[in-house]
Design a protein around this motif. Structure first.
Motif, PDB file in Angstrom:
ATOM      1  N   ASP A 145      23.884  16.224 -22.423  1.00 45.52           N
ATOM      2  CA  ASP A 145      23.373  16.675 -21.122  1.00 45.52           C
ATOM      3  C   ASP A 145      22.135  17.545 -21.291  1.00 45.52           C
ATOM      4  O   ASP A 145      21.189  17.457 -20.493  1.00 45.52           O
TER       5      ASP A 145
ATOM      6  N   ARG B 266      19.060  15.385 -21.740  1.00 43.09           N
ATOM      7  CA  ARG B 266      18.628  14.736 -20.495  1.00 43.09           C
ATOM      8  C   ARG B 266      17.997  15.739 -19.534  1.00 43.09           C
ATOM      9  O   ARG B 266      17.131  15.380 -18.742  1.00 43.09           O
ATOM     10  N   GLU B 267      18.415  16.972 -19.611  1.00 43.38           N
ATOM     11  CA  GLU B 267      17.844  17.995 -18.729  1.00 43.38           C
ATOM     12  C   GLU B 267      16.460  18.451 -19.193  1.00 43.38           C
ATOM     13  O   GLU B 267      15.585  18.740 -18.372  1.00 43.38           O
TER      14      GLU B 267
ATOM     15  N   ALA C  62      14.431  16.767 -21.709  1.00 37.82           N
ATOM     16  CA  ALA C  62      13.544  15.650 -22.091  1.00 37.82           C
ATOM     17  C   ALA C  62      12.539  16.064 -23.168  1.00 37.82           C
ATOM     18  O   ALA C  62      11.321  16.072 -22.941  1.00 37.82           O
TER      19      ALA C  62
ATOM     20  N   LEU D   5      17.624   7.143 -23.690  1.00 43.09           N
ATOM     21  CA  LEU D   5      18.516   8.274 -23.927  1.00 43.09           C
ATOM     22  C   LEU D   5      18.175   9.443 -23.011  1.00 43.09           C
ATOM     23  O   LEU D   5      19.064  10.158 -22.543  1.00 43.09           O
ATOM     24  N   GLY D   6      16.869   9.650 -22.764  1.00 44.51           N
ATOM     25  CA  GLY D   6      16.465  10.745 -21.892  1.00 44.51           C
ATOM     26  C   GLY D   6      15.388  11.639 -22.468  1.00 44.51           C
ATOM     27  O   GLY D   6      14.933  12.572 -21.809  1.00 44.51           O
TER      28      GLY D   6
ATOM     29  N   SER E 218      15.835  12.995 -31.781  1.00 41.87           N
ATOM     30  CA  SER E 218      15.837  13.449 -30.388  1.00 41.87           C
ATOM     31  C   SER E 218      16.826  14.586 -30.179  1.00 41.87           C
ATOM     32  O   SER E 218      16.524  15.571 -29.480  1.00 41.87           O
TER      33      SER E 218
ATOM     34  N   GLY F  93      21.460   4.949 -21.165  1.00 41.46           N
ATOM     35  CA  GLY F  93      21.133   5.754 -19.999  1.00 41.46           C
ATOM     36  C   GLY F  93      22.335   6.175 -19.188  1.00 41.46           C
ATOM     37  O   GLY F  93      22.233   7.101 -18.363  1.00 41.46           O
TER      38      GLY F  93
END
Length: 287
Positions: free
Chosen positions: A16, A19-20, A22, A44-45, A220, A269
């Motif tokens: 999370d 994704r928040e 990036a 993935l983000g 990442s 995703g």
């Protein structure tokens, strides 16, 4: 809860967080796989940048949150650019994941790899033959960048898996880093502890660039730099990358390698922590 499950639980919040935030990830890989790697990181983000001109690679590496390097499809120009990027990343304490693709296939690659190991990557990735080539500093012939038949260990072949785990751990201790040995069973070690990760599908091996993409996923998660212990960061990041990648493959509705490549991007995703916990298969290996 075994040791591998406990490590996954610790790593899961990073999905999370990625994704928040990036993070920007500098992905330097071969022309054969660069598009797939970039799309994997995007799915993935995170945000990929794949600059490989020697005039800008160091500057861009210094701006990124992490660097992913691969010997795949190596060229003289890209080698120059990657060395500059690796030096800049080390100077700025930016995490680097290094994929030793085909290191045993030629003397040229075995000489090149010394330069990259000198820049102290946080994570070294390779298949069984590549890890042994790094450890023994010897080559092999006939297998190209694929794992050699003599090094291949399938699920259930406990003695071979243990031997590979010991090789990976020896390399991790020598280089003072974390090693990810990819295969039917993925082995992850910091030289002291080793984890056997058993998710995944054989069809992944039929997708060109899947290994390079996994290295980019690990970079990442490394980009988050959530803690001060580099080895701990690399263990958690690589474990989560492998789990996200392999569980996404397991749950994809694929008819063959082509549809799996597309489905992997879709699944990356959508995959969440609850599904990863439910499907996770891994255990600690005594070495």
């Amino acid at each position: 809860m075994n040791g591998a499950e406990a490590l996954l639980r610790e790593a899961l919040p990073r999905l999370d967080a990625l994704r928040e935030t990036a993070p920007l990830v500098h992905c330097m890989t071969g022309a054969v796989s660069v598009n797939f790697c970039a799309n994997t990181v995007l799915a993935l983000g995170a945000r990929p940048i794949c600059a490989e001109h020697p005039a800008e690679s160091a500057e861009i590496a210094a701006q990124a949150a992490a660097l992913s390097l691969s010997l795949a499809n190596i060229t003289e120009v890209r080698d120059c650019a990657m060395r500059l990027a690796a030096g800049a990343a080390k100077a700025a304490d930016i995490p680097m994941a290094f994929d030793a693709v085909g290191v045993g296939a030629s003397m040229y690659r075995r000489e090149l790899v010394k330069c990259y190991l000198a820049e102290k990557p946080w994570l070294i990735k390779g298949n069984a033959s590549e890890i042994r080539a790094l450890l023994l500093e010897t080559g092999r012939s006939g297998a190209g960048v694929d794992v050699g038949a003599e090094d291949r260990a399938e699920r259930g072949e406990e003695e071979k898996i243990l031997a590979l785990a010991c090789d990976a751990a020896a390399l991790a201790r020598r280089e003072d880093t974390v090693v990810l040995l990819s295969g039917a069973v993925d082995l992850l070690t910091d030289g002291e502890r080793c984890f056997a990760l058993q998710n995944g599908v054989p069809l992944l091996g039929k997708i060109c660039g899947s290994g390079c993409a996994l290295n980019c996923l690990a970079a990442s998660f490394l980009a988050l730099k959530a803690g001060r212990d580099k080895k701990r960061e690399a263990l958690l990041s690589a474990l989560l990358a492998v789990t996200v990648w392999n569980v996404s493959a397991e749950t994809a509705e694929a008819r063959g390698p082509g549809s799996l490549a597309v489905e992997l991007l879709d699944r990356l995703g959508r995959i969440g922590g609850a599904e990863l916990s439910l499907r996770f298969s891994g255990e600690e290996v005594r070495i």
